[in-house]
Design a protein around this motif. Structure first.
Motif, PDB file in Angstrom:
ATOM      1  N   ILE B 152      24.328  43.609  63.904  1.00  0.00           N
ATOM      2  CA  ILE B 152      23.734  44.028  65.178  1.00  0.00           C
ATOM      3  C   ILE B 152      23.139  45.411  64.949  1.00  0.00           C
ATOM      4  O   ILE B 152      23.851  46.359  64.599  1.00  0.00           O
ATOM      5  CB  ILE B 152      24.777  44.073  66.315  1.00  0.00           C
ATOM      6  CG1 ILE B 152      25.369  42.666  66.523  1.00  0.00           C
ATOM      7  CG2 ILE B 152      24.143  44.572  67.612  1.00  0.00           C
ATOM      8  CD1 ILE B 152      26.489  42.604  67.552  1.00  0.00           C
ATOM      9  N   GLY B 153      21.840  45.499  65.084  1.00  0.00           N
ATOM     10  CA  GLY B 153      21.153  46.768  64.840  1.00  0.00           C
ATOM     11  C   GLY B 153      20.725  47.436  66.125  1.00  0.00           C
ATOM     12  O   GLY B 153      21.338  47.239  67.182  1.00  0.00           O
ATOM     13  N   GLN B 154      19.674  48.212  66.048  1.00  0.00           N
ATOM     14  CA  GLN B 154      19.179  48.921  67.229  1.00  0.00           C
ATOM     15  C   GLN B 154      18.624  47.940  68.259  1.00  0.00           C
ATOM     16  O   GLN B 154      18.774  48.135  69.454  1.00  0.00           O
ATOM     17  CB  GLN B 154      18.073  49.896  66.824  1.00  0.00           C
ATOM     18  CG  GLN B 154      18.478  50.883  65.737  1.00  0.00           C
ATOM     19  CD  GLN B 154      19.560  51.841  66.201  1.00  0.00           C
ATOM     20  OE1 GLN B 154      19.468  52.417  67.267  1.00  0.00           O
ATOM     21  NE2 GLN B 154      20.601  52.008  65.393  1.00  0.00           N
ATOM     22  N   TYR B 155      17.959  46.901  67.777  1.00  0.00           N
ATOM     23  CA  TYR B 155      17.386  45.890  68.677  1.00  0.00           C
ATOM     24  C   TYR B 155      17.349  44.502  68.038  1.00  0.00           C
ATOM     25  O   TYR B 155      16.593  43.629  68.462  1.00  0.00           O
ATOM     26  CB  TYR B 155      15.974  46.306  69.132  1.00  0.00           C
ATOM     27  CG  TYR B 155      15.058  46.768  68.015  1.00  0.00           C
ATOM     28  CD1 TYR B 155      14.245  45.884  67.339  1.00  0.00           C
ATOM     29  CD2 TYR B 155      15.013  48.111  67.651  1.00  0.00           C
ATOM     30  CE1 TYR B 155      13.416  46.317  66.317  1.00  0.00           C
ATOM     31  CE2 TYR B 155      14.177  48.546  66.629  1.00  0.00           C
ATOM     32  CZ  TYR B 155      13.383  47.645  65.968  1.00  0.00           C
ATOM     33  OH  TYR B 155      12.559  48.072  64.960  1.00  0.00           O
ATOM     34  N   THR B 156      18.177  44.319  67.037  1.00  0.00           N
ATOM     35  CA  THR B 156      18.218  43.041  66.320  1.00  0.00           C
ATOM     36  C   THR B 156      19.644  42.500  66.269  1.00  0.00           C
ATOM     37  O   THR B 156      20.589  43.250  66.031  1.00  0.00           O
ATOM     38  CB  THR B 156      17.740  43.244  64.863  1.00  0.00           C
ATOM     39  OG1 THR B 156      16.411  43.742  64.879  1.00  0.00           O
ATOM     40  CG2 THR B 156      17.782  41.944  64.071  1.00  0.00           C
ATOM     41  N   ARG B 168      17.145  35.613  63.439  1.00  0.00           N
ATOM     42  CA  ARG B 168      17.103  36.953  64.043  1.00  0.00           C
ATOM     43  C   ARG B 168      16.636  36.839  65.485  1.00  0.00           C
ATOM     44  O   ARG B 168      15.654  36.155  65.790  1.00  0.00           O
ATOM     45  CB  ARG B 168      16.130  37.863  63.282  1.00  0.00           C
ATOM     46  CG  ARG B 168      16.602  38.281  61.922  1.00  0.00           C
ATOM     47  CD  ARG B 168      15.808  39.469  61.410  1.00  0.00           C
ATOM     48  NE  ARG B 168      14.361  39.283  61.543  1.00  0.00           N
ATOM     49  CZ  ARG B 168      13.479  40.228  61.282  1.00  0.00           C
ATOM     50  NH1 ARG B 168      13.869  41.435  60.918  1.00  0.00           N
ATOM     51  NH2 ARG B 168      12.177  39.978  61.394  1.00  0.00           N
ATOM     52  N   LEU B 170      15.368  39.402  68.347  1.00  0.00           N
ATOM     53  CA  LEU B 170      14.941  40.782  68.550  1.00  0.00           C
ATOM     54  C   LEU B 170      14.629  41.062  70.020  1.00  0.00           C
ATOM     55  O   LEU B 170      14.152  40.165  70.728  1.00  0.00           O
ATOM     56  CB  LEU B 170      13.684  41.089  67.723  1.00  0.00           C
ATOM     57  CG  LEU B 170      13.903  41.605  66.284  1.00  0.00           C
ATOM     58  CD1 LEU B 170      14.497  40.523  65.398  1.00  0.00           C
ATOM     59  CD2 LEU B 170      12.590  42.098  65.686  1.00  0.00           C
ATOM     60  N   HIS B 171      14.866  42.285  70.401  1.00  0.00           N
ATOM     61  CA  HIS B 171      14.457  42.851  71.698  1.00  0.00           C
ATOM     62  C   HIS B 171      15.396  42.538  72.859  1.00  0.00           C
ATOM     63  O   HIS B 171      15.021  42.664  74.017  1.00  0.00           O
ATOM     64  CB  HIS B 171      13.009  42.453  72.064  1.00  0.00           C
ATOM     65  CG  HIS B 171      12.040  42.636  70.956  1.00  0.00           C
ATOM     66  ND1 HIS B 171      11.966  43.812  70.246  1.00  0.00           N
ATOM     67  CD2 HIS B 171      11.122  41.798  70.402  1.00  0.00           C
ATOM     68  CE1 HIS B 171      11.030  43.683  69.311  1.00  0.00           C
ATOM     69  NE2 HIS B 171      10.512  42.483  69.376  1.00  0.00           N
ATOM     70  N   MET B 198      12.955  47.902  71.841  1.00  0.00           N
ATOM     71  CA  MET B 198      12.578  48.125  70.445  1.00  0.00           C
ATOM     72  C   MET B 198      12.897  49.587  70.141  1.00  0.00           C
ATOM     73  O   MET B 198      12.031  50.350  69.723  1.00  0.00           O
ATOM     74  CB  MET B 198      11.105  47.805  70.213  1.00  0.00           C
ATOM     75  CG  MET B 198      10.777  47.637  68.739  1.00  0.00           C
ATOM     76  SD  MET B 198       9.109  47.028  68.527  1.00  0.00           S
ATOM     77  CE  MET B 198       8.922  47.237  66.764  1.00  0.00           C
ATOM     78  N   GLY B 199      14.147  49.927  70.418  1.00  0.00           N
ATOM     79  CA  GLY B 199      14.553  51.322  70.281  1.00  0.00           C
ATOM     80  C   GLY B 199      13.853  52.156  71.342  1.00  0.00           C
ATOM     81  O   GLY B 199      13.725  51.736  72.494  1.00  0.00           O
ATOM     82  N   SER B 200      13.379  53.304  70.924  1.00  0.00           N
ATOM     83  CA  SER B 200      12.705  54.189  71.879  1.00  0.00           C
ATOM     84  C   SER B 200      11.298  53.690  72.203  1.00  0.00           C
ATOM     85  O   SER B 200      10.685  54.106  73.183  1.00  0.00           O
ATOM     86  CB  SER B 200      12.622  55.598  71.298  1.00  0.00           C
ATOM     87  OG  SER B 200      11.855  55.561  70.105  1.00  0.00           O
ATOM     88  N   THR B 201      10.776  52.818  71.377  1.00  0.00           N
ATOM     89  CA  THR B 201       9.441  52.259  71.597  1.00  0.00           C
ATOM     90  C   THR B 201       9.593  50.930  72.323  1.00  0.00           C
ATOM     91  O   THR B 201      10.044  49.960  71.739  1.00  0.00           O
ATOM     92  CB  THR B 201       8.746  51.987  70.246  1.00  0.00           C
ATOM     93  OG1 THR B 201       8.879  53.143  69.435  1.00  0.00           O
ATOM     94  CG2 THR B 201       7.292  51.628  70.434  1.00  0.00           C
ATOM     95  N   HIS B 208      11.706  37.882  70.232  1.00  0.00           N
ATOM     96  CA  HIS B 208      11.134  37.545  68.924  1.00  0.00           C
ATOM     97  C   HIS B 208      12.229  36.797  68.193  1.00  0.00           C
ATOM     98  O   HIS B 208      13.338  37.298  68.007  1.00  0.00           O
ATOM     99  CB  HIS B 208      10.733  38.807  68.147  1.00  0.00           C
ATOM    100  CG  HIS B 208      10.427  38.513  66.707  1.00  0.00           C
ATOM    101  ND1 HIS B 208       9.146  38.408  66.223  1.00  0.00           N
ATOM    102  CD2 HIS B 208      11.242  38.272  65.643  1.00  0.00           C
ATOM    103  CE1 HIS B 208       9.189  38.123  64.934  1.00  0.00           C
ATOM    104  NE2 HIS B 208      10.443  38.042  64.555  1.00  0.00           N
TER     105      HIS B 208
END
Lengths: 170, 244
Positions: B152-156, B168, B170-171, B198-201, B208
């Motif tokens: 589990i990542g920032q947005y994945t 995967r 995402l988002h 998508m993090g800060s963006t 996705h």
């Protein structure tokens, strides 16, 4: 092009997955025999079943905050960094098999470089093959458009350059 | 012997089907209709300027998967070239025209990303899916197969199925994630809510979804993203039929 797709689809229809052969003779004896007592328990416990060489960058080997998910055929070791998540993966399984005569895939594996670094969806990834298994290092940033760890290759290339075998056995 | 003959016949039919579908189209084919749900052919990217898809590759790489969003309707189409998208027609991302059938494949859509299976070796490595409405944190994603959450990542979120395929997601909204690294999940189990994370963006509100698998070629192998559109069409039909 049509022929390529036909070939691909036909071959994929015929073949199922399995386990790749790991070439243990290519693993340095010193790396296999090295005492691992110094490694964190979370790492030693997490990878004890893994049947492929396990690699981590030297700067993260003693990081006790790692999360290890693994079984005989793969490992996934992740770290929460400041504003990013780092992941080391190794895998010796395959899910489809294609004839070596398949032109599209033959070209693809022949063209594959020893180390392939790419960025997509804001995630920087380094992929490489060793001992017959597939490996990847990836970093995902909280600020994917501005964090240099995710926009430039240097950080991940540096991690790749400092890989060390920390476990795994035949 | 029977199975060999059967396999031969199936292969022949498959060849014929592929052969028909890969002939150049003088004009775009009409969408295929299934109980009100319609979709264009795999690899037929819309608009045409959005790239070159894998036309004719109708192979179901992930047979029997559960559709990754819990409930229908959902819409597969381009985020970048859709209305309000970065390179699309001017307008709102929430334009209702983005939320209607037919589906359009967007695997291999133009990107600068390394993708061995796409024309020129670059393209979109997954499929973008919009939820029923343009609302974030309302619709759940679910596990497409039994497996384990490996990352589990920032947005994945990564799910490795028992078959070794890695999916995967995402988002999703980070706060909504219902699973942990190392947790085993069952097919259909909720993972989190679709968002624009998508993090800060921030990105558009969508999921996705992609899948990576290792393909053995002779005594070599490569781990690659494979087309999922046909697998998702198949999964969605089952979802609509009440047998997800």
């Amino acid at each position: 092009m049509r022929l390529i797709f036909l070939n691909l689809s036909f071959m994929l229809l015929l073949q199922a997955g399995g386990v790749l052969d790991v070439d243990w003779s290519s693993v340095e004896k010193s790396a296999q025999q090295k005492s691992s007592k110094a490694y964190p328990k979370v790492l030693l416990e997490g990878i004890k079943e893994v049947r492929l060489p396990v690699y981590l960058s030297t700067s993260f080997i003693e990081n006790k905050s790692m999360v290890v998910v693994a079984d005989k055929g793969f490992y996934s070791i992740s770290f929460s960094l400041n504003g990013a998540t780092l992941l080391f993966e190794g895998d010796r399984t395959y899910q489809e098999s294609v004839s070596p005569q398949n032109p599209e895939f033959q070209k693809m594996v022949q063209k594959a470089a020893a180390l392939e670094i790419s960025e997509s969806e804001g995630i920087m990834v380094a992929e490489f093959k060793r001992h017959g298994a597939n490996y990847a290092i990836s970093i995902e940033c909280e600020n994917p458009k501005t964090d240099k760890r995710c926009t430039q290759e240097e950080f991940i290339r540096n991690l790749y350059g400092r890989l060390k075998m920390v476990g795994g056995h035949p | 012997m029977r199975s060999v003959v059967a396999l031969f016949v199936v292969s022949l039919l498959f060849f014929t089907a592929c052969d028909k579908k890969t002939k150049p189209d003088p004009k775009p084919k009409p969408p295929i209709d299934y109980k009100g749900f319609s979709y264009t052919a795999p690899g037929a990217l819309v608009p045409a300027k959005s790239g070159v898809g894998r036309r004719g590759d109708n192979y179901i790489y992930a047979p029997g998967i559960r559709f990754p969003i819990e409930h229908a309707p959902a819409y597969i189409n381009s985020q970048v070239y859709g209305i309000g998208g970065y390179l699309g027609e001017r307008g709102s991302l929430c334009d209702l025209r983005n939320y209607q059938y037919p589906w359009h494949d967007n695997f291999c859509e133009k990107r600068g990303w390394s993708m061995p299976l796409c024309a020129g070796g670059k393209g979109h490595q997954g499929v973008d899916i919009r939820t029923a409405t343009c609302d974030k944190n309302r619709y759940y994603t679910v596990a497409v197969e039994d497996g384990v959450i490996t990352y589990i990542g920032q947005y994945t979120v990564k799910l490795r199925s028992n078959s070794g395929r890695t999916y995967r997601y995402l988002h999703m909204d980070s706060q909504s994630i219902l699973v942990k690294r190392g947790q085993r999940v069952k097919r259909g189990q909720r993972l989190g809510l679709v968002s624009n994370n998508m993090g800060s963006t921030k990105t558009s509100i969508h999921l996705h979804f992609d899948m990576k698998q290792t393909i053995k070629v002779g005594n070599q192998s490569k781990s690659i993203f494979v087309p999922l559109y046909s697998s998702l069409v198949d999964a969605y039909k089952r979802l609509l039929s009440g047998r997800p």
